[in-house]
Design an enzyme around this catalytic site. Structure first.
Site, short mmCIF file in Angstrom:
data_model
loop_
_atom_site.label_atom_id
_atom_site.label_comp_id
_atom_site.label_asym_id
_atom_site.label_seq_id
_atom_site.Cartn_x
_atom_site.Cartn_y
_atom_site.Cartn_z
N ARG A 90 -13.01 -4.65 -6.71
CA ARG A 90 -12.72 -5.33 -5.44
C ARG A 90 -14.02 -5.60 -4.69
O ARG A 90 -14.87 -4.72 -4.54
CB ARG A 90 -11.82 -4.47 -4.53
CG ARG A 90 -10.42 -4.24 -5.02
CD ARG A 90 -9.52 -3.75 -3.88
NE ARG A 90 -10.18 -2.81 -2.99
CZ ARG A 90 -9.66 -2.41 -1.82
NH1 ARG A 90 -8.51 -2.88 -1.40
NH2 ARG A 90 -10.30 -1.55 -1.06
N ASP A 137 2.10 -5.61 8.17
CA ASP A 137 0.91 -4.76 8.06
C ASP A 137 -0.30 -5.70 7.94
O ASP A 137 -0.42 -6.44 6.97
CB ASP A 137 1.02 -3.86 6.83
CG ASP A 137 -0.16 -2.92 6.65
OD1 ASP A 137 -1.28 -3.27 7.09
OD2 ASP A 137 0.03 -1.84 6.05
N PHE A 161 0.86 -1.18 0.00
CA PHE A 161 0.00 0.00 0.00
C PHE A 161 0.90 1.23 0.00
O PHE A 161 1.90 1.27 0.74
CB PHE A 161 -0.90 -0.01 1.24
CG PHE A 161 -1.96 1.06 1.23
CD1 PHE A 161 -3.09 0.91 0.46
CD2 PHE A 161 -1.81 2.21 1.98
CE1 PHE A 161 -4.07 1.89 0.44
CE2 PHE A 161 -2.77 3.19 1.97
CZ PHE A 161 -3.92 3.04 1.19
N TYR A 215 -10.78 -0.17 11.18
CA TYR A 215 -12.03 0.25 10.57
C TYR A 215 -12.47 -0.64 9.42
O TYR A 215 -13.52 -0.42 8.82
CB TYR A 215 -11.96 1.70 10.08
CG TYR A 215 -10.74 2.05 9.25
CD1 TYR A 215 -10.65 1.71 7.91
CD2 TYR A 215 -9.67 2.73 9.82
CE1 TYR A 215 -9.55 2.03 7.16
CE2 TYR A 215 -8.55 3.06 9.08
CZ TYR A 215 -8.49 2.70 7.75
OH TYR A 215 -7.37 3.01 7.01
N LYS A 216 -11.70 -1.69 9.12
CA LYS A 216 -12.09 -2.61 8.06
C LYS A 216 -12.83 -3.80 8.68
O LYS A 216 -13.97 -3.65 9.11
CB LYS A 216 -10.85 -3.05 7.27
CG LYS A 216 -10.10 -1.89 6.60
CD LYS A 216 -8.92 -2.39 5.81
CE LYS A 216 -8.03 -1.26 5.31
NZ LYS A 216 -8.69 -0.40 4.31
#
Length: 421
Positions: A387, A213, A144, A238-239
């Protein structure tokens, strides 16, 4: 909802024989789903929500908890809530709630700050613990972007160089000059699951540290940080952990490294005696030295309430359902989407798959816009990747079948975009 219903109303055409079989199988899988009762722990509607790998759905426990925090703890108790309501200890208390979801014992996770800030702490702290003579940091070549930005900044500050390496090649590329490697457990774009145990072992064999990560794996699959002797790890909440927009991230430090861990951000909250207001910094013991400044209480306590959705849930059951959901989605896409319109880039091998499915599709942005208009929410990544994220706590098998059916409708419509290369 009948098999001829779409996510936002009747389907324009009843599915054929294979479609009826898939719809019936989805209903049967939902009837047998041991996690199906958890769906009621979330605020959901008729939308098929497959973007939990970007922002998880709202757990029902959160609004009432935050209302109480604002009205009573802040509004009435005010400053007393730092002690009487447990605000002061929330970073490590919430960390202990996250710990079992990532395979860590209590006292090894602290919550606070953003993912980016925690990556900075982990990378610089890791370099400071590395052996003398180290000259480089390895970075996941498909990382990322922020991870790469932070790693390069940390390298400039510490006098090291950054070398991008494909995760599968780290075992061959690591040398005695490598301080550490920063690797994504799951590739955010393709959904590929990297080999955390193998890569960590290879790094340790060369004397380097492993920094992981976990943003796209925590809450979707077992991680096993303690079991695999991971050195440092960071992740957002938050995922798949459903902590809410901008929810604080977390930092994991292996127990045997905690007394050597030197944070590059030595804030007053990580001081051994914060209220002494000593001009000289003395780090607290254990994971507390991962704290920095005053905790972001509102979002931290929202996260704590959100984690109640995990009560009684085994991560192994979550992983089993995740694989079943993604398997069914891939099968339904193959059945419903016109040939040549999409191409999966997520590995079919369960050992290499996270909890999302990515499909190459030309005009992916426009296709996703149309799906969202029709009540199926995923997202896309430039230039051509659709996605779809699968959160096993609330995603149903019927959701999966309907999403694939709708994708087929969108791509089979006159003027629909063709397949990408």
């Amino acid at each position: 909802m009948s098999e001829n219903q779409g996510p936002s109303g009747p389907r324009e055409g009843a599915p054929g024989g294979e479609g009826r079989e898939l719809a019936a199988r989805a209903r049967q899988l939902d009837a047998e789903d041991v996690l199906g009762v958890l769906r009621d722990r979330f605020v959901l509607d008729d939308t098929v929500y497959l973007d939990g790998n970007s922002l998880g759905a709202l757990p029902r426990a959160v609004p009432g908890r935050i209302a109480d925090v604002i009205a009573r703890e802040w509004g009435e108790l005010r400053i007393r809530s730092w002690t009487e309501s447990g605000w002061w200890t929330a970073p490590e208390r919430v960390g202990d709630k996250i710990a079992p979801l990532i395979g860590a014992a209590p006292g090894r996770v602290v919550v606070g700050d953003s993912t980016s800030v925690n990556i900075f702490k982990a990378v610089v702290g890791g370099v400071r613990m590395a052996g003398k003579g180290c000259t480089e940091i390895l970075v996941d070549a498909a990382t990322f972007p922020t991870d790469g930005y932070i790693a390069r900044s940390a390298a400039r500050m510490t006098g090291l160089a950054v070398r991008p390496v494909e995760p599968a090649g780290i075992a061959e590329e690591v040398t005695e000059r490598t301080a550490l490697a920063l690797v994504n457990h799951v590739d955010y774009r393709t959904g590929e699951l990297n080999d955390l145990p193998g890569i960590t072992t290879a790094l340790h064999s060369a004397g380097a540290l492993a920094v992981w990560d976990l943003c796209h794996s925590a809450g979707a699959l077992p991680v096993g940080l303690d079991a695999h002797h991971v050195d440092l790890a960071v992740g957002c909440t938050y995922k798949y952990l459903n902590g809410g927009p901008g929810a604080p991230a977390y930092l994991y430090v292996r127990e045997s490294l905690q007394e050597r861990f030197e944070s590059p951000l030595p804030g007053w909250n990580s001081h051994t005696d914060p209220f002494a207001m000593d001009a000289a910094y003395a780090p607290a013991d254990g994971i507390l030295r991962g704290r920095v400044g005053t905790p972001d209480i509102l979002s931290l306590l929202a996260l704590e309430a959100a984690l109640e959705a995990w009560d009684g849930v085994a991560v192994e059951d979550v992983r089993a359902k995740s694989l079943a959901l993604t398997d069914l989605f891939l099968e339904c896409v193959a059945a419903y989407v016109p040939a040549g319109r999409v191409r999966p880039v997520t590995p079919l091998d369960h050992r290499r798959r996270g909890s999302q499915v990515s499909l190459v599709c030309s005009g992916a942005g426009e296709v996703m816009d149309e799906l969202i208009r029709r009540g199926v929410v995923g997202d896309f990544r430039h230039p051509d990747v659709l996605r779809f994220g699968f959160t096993p706590l609330y995603t149903s098998f019927a959701d999966v079948e309907r999403a694939a059916w709708m994708l087929g409708e969108v791509l089979g419509a006159p003027g629909a975009s063709g397949a990408g290369g």
